[in-house]
Design a protein around this motif. Sequence first.
Motif, mmCIF file in Angstrom:
data_model
loop_
_atom_site.group_PDB
_atom_site.id
_atom_site.type_symbol
_atom_site.label_atom_id
_atom_site.label_comp_id
_atom_site.label_asym_id
_atom_site.label_seq_id
_atom_site.Cartn_x
_atom_site.Cartn_y
_atom_site.Cartn_z
ATOM 1 N N ALA A 157 0.739 -1.088 0.747
ATOM 2 C CA ALA A 157 0.228 0.502 0.349
ATOM 3 C C ALA A 157 0.505 1.530 0.098
ATOM 4 O O ALA A 157 0.293 2.166 -0.567
ATOM 5 N N VAL A 158 1.626 1.035 1.377
ATOM 6 C CA VAL A 158 2.905 2.140 0.619
ATOM 7 C C VAL A 158 3.886 2.708 -0.661
ATOM 8 O O VAL A 158 3.217 3.694 -0.705
ATOM 9 N N THR A 159 3.948 1.395 -0.652
ATOM 10 C CA THR A 159 4.647 1.154 -2.494
ATOM 11 C C THR A 159 4.162 1.649 -3.142
ATOM 12 O O THR A 159 4.964 2.576 -3.940
ATOM 13 N N SER A 160 2.364 1.595 -3.384
ATOM 14 C CA SER A 160 1.222 1.859 -4.513
ATOM 15 C C SER A 160 1.360 3.633 -4.395
ATOM 16 O O SER A 160 1.504 4.204 -5.599
ATOM 17 N N TRP A 161 1.596 3.574 -3.012
ATOM 18 C CA TRP A 161 1.630 5.373 -3.678
ATOM 19 C C TRP A 161 2.198 6.107 -3.335
ATOM 20 O O TRP A 161 2.582 7.472 -4.140
ATOM 21 N N VAL A 162 4.041 5.238 -3.406
ATOM 22 C CA VAL A 162 5.213 6.059 -3.325
ATOM 23 C C VAL A 162 5.598 5.956 -5.021
ATOM 24 O O VAL A 162 5.262 7.105 -5.541
ATOM 25 N N GLN A 163 4.888 4.866 -5.828
ATOM 26 C CA GLN A 163 4.880 5.471 -7.441
ATOM 27 C C GLN A 163 4.152 5.700 -7.453
ATOM 28 O O GLN A 163 4.468 6.497 -8.807
ATOM 29 N N ALA A 164 2.681 5.884 -7.168
ATOM 30 C CA ALA A 164 1.851 6.964 -7.501
ATOM 31 C C ALA A 164 2.088 8.028 -7.795
ATOM 32 O O ALA A 164 1.935 8.373 -8.433
ATOM 33 N N LEU A 165 2.548 9.007 -6.383
ATOM 34 C CA LEU A 165 3.013 10.140 -6.152
ATOM 35 C C LEU A 165 4.067 10.714 -7.171
ATOM 36 O O LEU A 165 4.636 11.934 -8.088
ATOM 37 N N GLY A 166 4.925 9.652 -7.169
ATOM 38 C CA GLY A 166 6.244 9.491 -8.086
ATOM 39 C C GLY A 166 6.357 10.190 -9.821
ATOM 40 O O GLY A 166 6.374 10.629 -10.442
ATOM 41 N N VAL A 167 5.093 9.238 -10.344
ATOM 42 C CA VAL A 167 4.078 9.648 -11.920
ATOM 43 C C VAL A 167 3.171 10.412 -12.063
ATOM 44 O O VAL A 167 3.782 11.595 -12.203
ATOM 45 N N GLY A 168 2.311 10.569 -10.709
ATOM 46 C CA GLY A 168 1.867 11.264 -11.145
ATOM 47 C C GLY A 168 1.535 12.930 -10.626
ATOM 48 O O GLY A 168 1.173 14.288 -11.746
ATOM 49 N N LEU A 169 2.606 13.630 -9.250
ATOM 50 C CA LEU A 169 2.798 14.824 -9.048
ATOM 51 C C LEU A 169 4.030 15.312 -10.300
ATOM 52 O O LEU A 169 3.779 16.750 -10.880
ATOM 53 N N PRO A 170 4.627 14.965 -11.316
ATOM 54 C CA PRO A 170 5.473 15.862 -12.080
ATOM 55 C C PRO A 170 4.466 16.190 -13.321
ATOM 56 O O PRO A 170 4.923 16.852 -14.135
ATOM 57 N N THR A 171 3.471 14.765 -13.168
ATOM 58 C CA THR A 171 2.310 14.974 -14.371
ATOM 59 C C THR A 171 2.067 16.362 -14.233
ATOM 60 O O THR A 171 1.402 16.839 -15.191
ATOM 61 N N LEU A 172 1.180 16.132 -13.123
ATOM 62 C CA LEU A 172 0.998 17.574 -12.658
ATOM 63 C C LEU A 172 1.268 18.785 -12.724
ATOM 64 O O LEU A 172 0.581 19.616 -12.883
ATOM 65 N N PHE A 173 2.384 18.794 -12.358
ATOM 66 C CA PHE A 173 3.030 19.984 -12.430
ATOM 67 C C PHE A 173 3.479 20.526 -13.528
ATOM 68 O O PHE A 173 4.043 21.189 -14.190
ATOM 69 N N LEU A 174 3.804 19.345 -14.449
ATOM 70 C CA LEU A 174 3.894 20.447 -16.358
ATOM 71 C C LEU A 174 3.291 20.381 -16.530
ATOM 72 O O LEU A 174 3.248 21.101 -17.293
ATOM 73 N N ALA A 175 1.691 20.072 -16.393
ATOM 74 C CA ALA A 175 0.394 20.821 -16.781
ATOM 75 C C ALA A 175 0.236 22.033 -16.441
ATOM 76 O O ALA A 175 0.531 23.194 -16.961
ATOM 77 N N VAL A 176 0.561 22.617 -15.240
ATOM 78 C CA VAL A 176 0.715 23.588 -14.723
ATOM 79 C C VAL A 176 2.030 24.449 -15.396
ATOM 80 O O VAL A 176 1.712 25.613 -15.621
ATOM 81 N N VAL A 177 2.866 23.836 -15.159
ATOM 82 C CA VAL A 177 3.803 24.930 -15.599
ATOM 83 C C VAL A 177 3.511 25.348 -17.150
ATOM 84 O O VAL A 177 4.186 26.596 -18.109
ATOM 85 N N THR A 178 3.415 24.237 -18.110
ATOM 86 C CA THR A 178 2.409 24.386 -19.297
ATOM 87 C C THR A 178 1.409 25.899 -20.115
ATOM 88 O O THR A 178 1.618 25.846 -20.362
ATOM 89 N N TRP A 179 0.567 25.163 -18.778
ATOM 90 C CA TRP A 179 -0.460 26.719 -18.796
ATOM 91 C C TRP A 179 0.272 27.831 -18.573
ATOM 92 O O TRP A 179 0.154 28.687 -19.707
ATOM 93 N N LEU A 180 1.215 28.263 -17.878
ATOM 94 C CA LEU A 180 2.557 29.143 -17.788
ATOM 95 C C LEU A 180 2.595 29.558 -18.859
ATOM 96 O O LEU A 180 2.504 30.763 -19.466
ATOM 97 N N ALA A 181 3.458 28.558 -18.964
ATOM 98 C CA ALA A 181 4.377 29.115 -20.294
ATOM 99 C C ALA A 181 3.048 29.659 -21.568
ATOM 100 O O ALA A 181 3.556 30.485 -22.077
ATOM 101 N N ALA A 182 2.417 29.195 -21.379
ATOM 102 C CA ALA A 182 1.395 29.119 -23.012
ATOM 103 C C ALA A 182 0.668 30.787 -22.907
ATOM 104 O O ALA A 182 0.745 31.538 -22.946
ATOM 105 N N ARG A 183 0.257 30.601 -21.073
ATOM 106 C CA ARG A 183 0.278 32.290 -21.179
ATOM 107 C C ARG A 183 0.976 33.204 -21.249
ATOM 108 O O ARG A 183 0.934 33.886 -21.852
ATOM 109 N N LEU A 184 2.124 32.723 -20.839
ATOM 110 C CA LEU A 184 3.178 33.830 -21.183
ATOM 111 C C LEU A 184 3.436 34.142 -22.977
ATOM 112 O O LEU A 184 3.417 35.272 -23.117
#
Length: 580
Positions: free
Chosen positions: A249-276
């Motif tokens: 259970a702990v391992t699944s959270w670590v691996q999910a956050l390891g992939v999910g959070l960077p992908t979410l962060f990529l979307a946020v930065v891409t949105w900011l860059a598109a606005r600029l």
Amino acid sequence: MIDAYEDPGTPDVRGGWRYLWWLVRCQPGRSVAGALLGSSWMVLLAATPYLMAKAIDEGLEPGDWAALAGWSCALFVVGSFNAWLSIMRHRTMTRVRMDANFRTVKVVVGQAVRLGAALSRRTGAGEVVTIGVGDVQTIAGALTVVGPGVGACVAYLTVAALLVSVSPVLAAVVLLGIPAIVVLVGPFLSRLQGTETEYRDRQGVLTARIADLAGGLRVLNGLGGKSLVADAFHRDSQRLRAQGYRVGAVTSWVQALGVGLPTLFLAVVTWLAARLAAEGDITVGELVAVYGYVAVLVGPVAFWVECGYQLSRGVVAARRVVRFLRLEPLEDRGTRDAPAEPSVLHDPESGVSILPGRLTALASAHPADSATVLDRLARYTPSGATWAGVPLDEIRLPQIREHILIADHEADLFAGDLREMVAPQRGAGLYQHAAPPQGATSHNELAAALHAAVADDIVQGLPDGLDSPIDAQARNLSGGQRQRIRLARALLADPDVLLAIEPTSALDAHTEALVAERLRAARDGRTTAVTTTSPLVLDHADTVLYLVDGKLAATGTHQRLLTEEPGYRALVARDVEVMK
């Protein structure tokens, strides 16, 4: 990479982290190469979006086809070179991990040999098996941080510097956002370390129980205790499975956050860059570059999370290895030499004395009591036992091992051909309670030992005789055959004092009688003691020591004790009934 016969060095056993760092320090050149290759590979990944931005801004958008072709060629060259770097990085890191794997195996095996007979008294078989099966691989995997882990840090700083030249706002978001992701994952890594530690401990206990069951299954069947032990094992395995689910259970959270959070962060930065870009603050090429930079950062962040996960598990495994490496063999404070002449071995706790040059038998209703006495006389258990009036604890342990051999009827038998099993050369084999015979063994000596142990028929019954392959623990031989092989090995060692524990317990009456007769002849004039309740062996002994509750109750010949000691007579008569 470490050679199979190379000294692995002295491990740092001050803690799990220090042990992992020792593995890195043992291969400094390869570790530095892995860090450089990993860093170069990740930095060049970040160069790809930079080159694409140049190709768009200086070639595609203004219609400069020469510039577009030039930047495209540069992109191809960099990509090809980076592919080669990736291959070399992977090869180097594989060697780093394999070196750590083999080096850990060597220090663990070396420690097991160093502990010798103290191994079973210091730790369980399950602990050693768990280290060899799982912990070694986990430790090797943790060293991945040396290459991609360092490269991820360098790539992160490089991308941050490139983003500053595009937009300080985007650079600030990236510089603050990536550490925030790592901080969010951190608590899960700490929790994983705790659950993984408990899981590994439970796994070691259960593995030890499996080993015990495998060795005593036949006895359990005979006693009718198979179902009882099976139920206990079922309960323990269910608890281990539940703990494994918690780790998962702990391992699944670590691996999910390891992939999910960077992908979410990529979307946020891409949105900011598109606005600029829409507001004209950055060019289209820079927008593409920003997207590429952040996409590249997903890799380092994933590596950080993965390395954190591997390190958490690696530290847990390293702590188990360190705990094993900290174990000490039987303490040796002896400073005196062994007696130069055959002398009396005396155990004051039981009152037993083994006279030199005689065949002595210890008979007890509880075989463990007799075996314990021999353990004390061979200095495998701290006691007040003496040799020629000198406490065994005051005699140098190597000299005791050189002169006194305790032949356990359950001693380990290692895989190989029969010749190597009976007569291992110096350094080529391991005894459970003794050193291997000195130097090479002649054919006549080997034949004499096999004959004395009534093991000739074993050699004759195998397809290739002494060159026939034998499984580990001689599983392709019967119980009686294994016992005779162990006895032949002990006789071939030809020690000054031979202490044999139940050397004929698995033999039929006819074979047992032959072994008793030949053992006496082979050890004529040498000090020999055996534990047994078989009248066929007792009748050949010069002296029989009858023990009651671990204490000497009577001494004499077999025939005299039969006449004068009712308890001894009842013990031997019961043994006769068992044989019938």
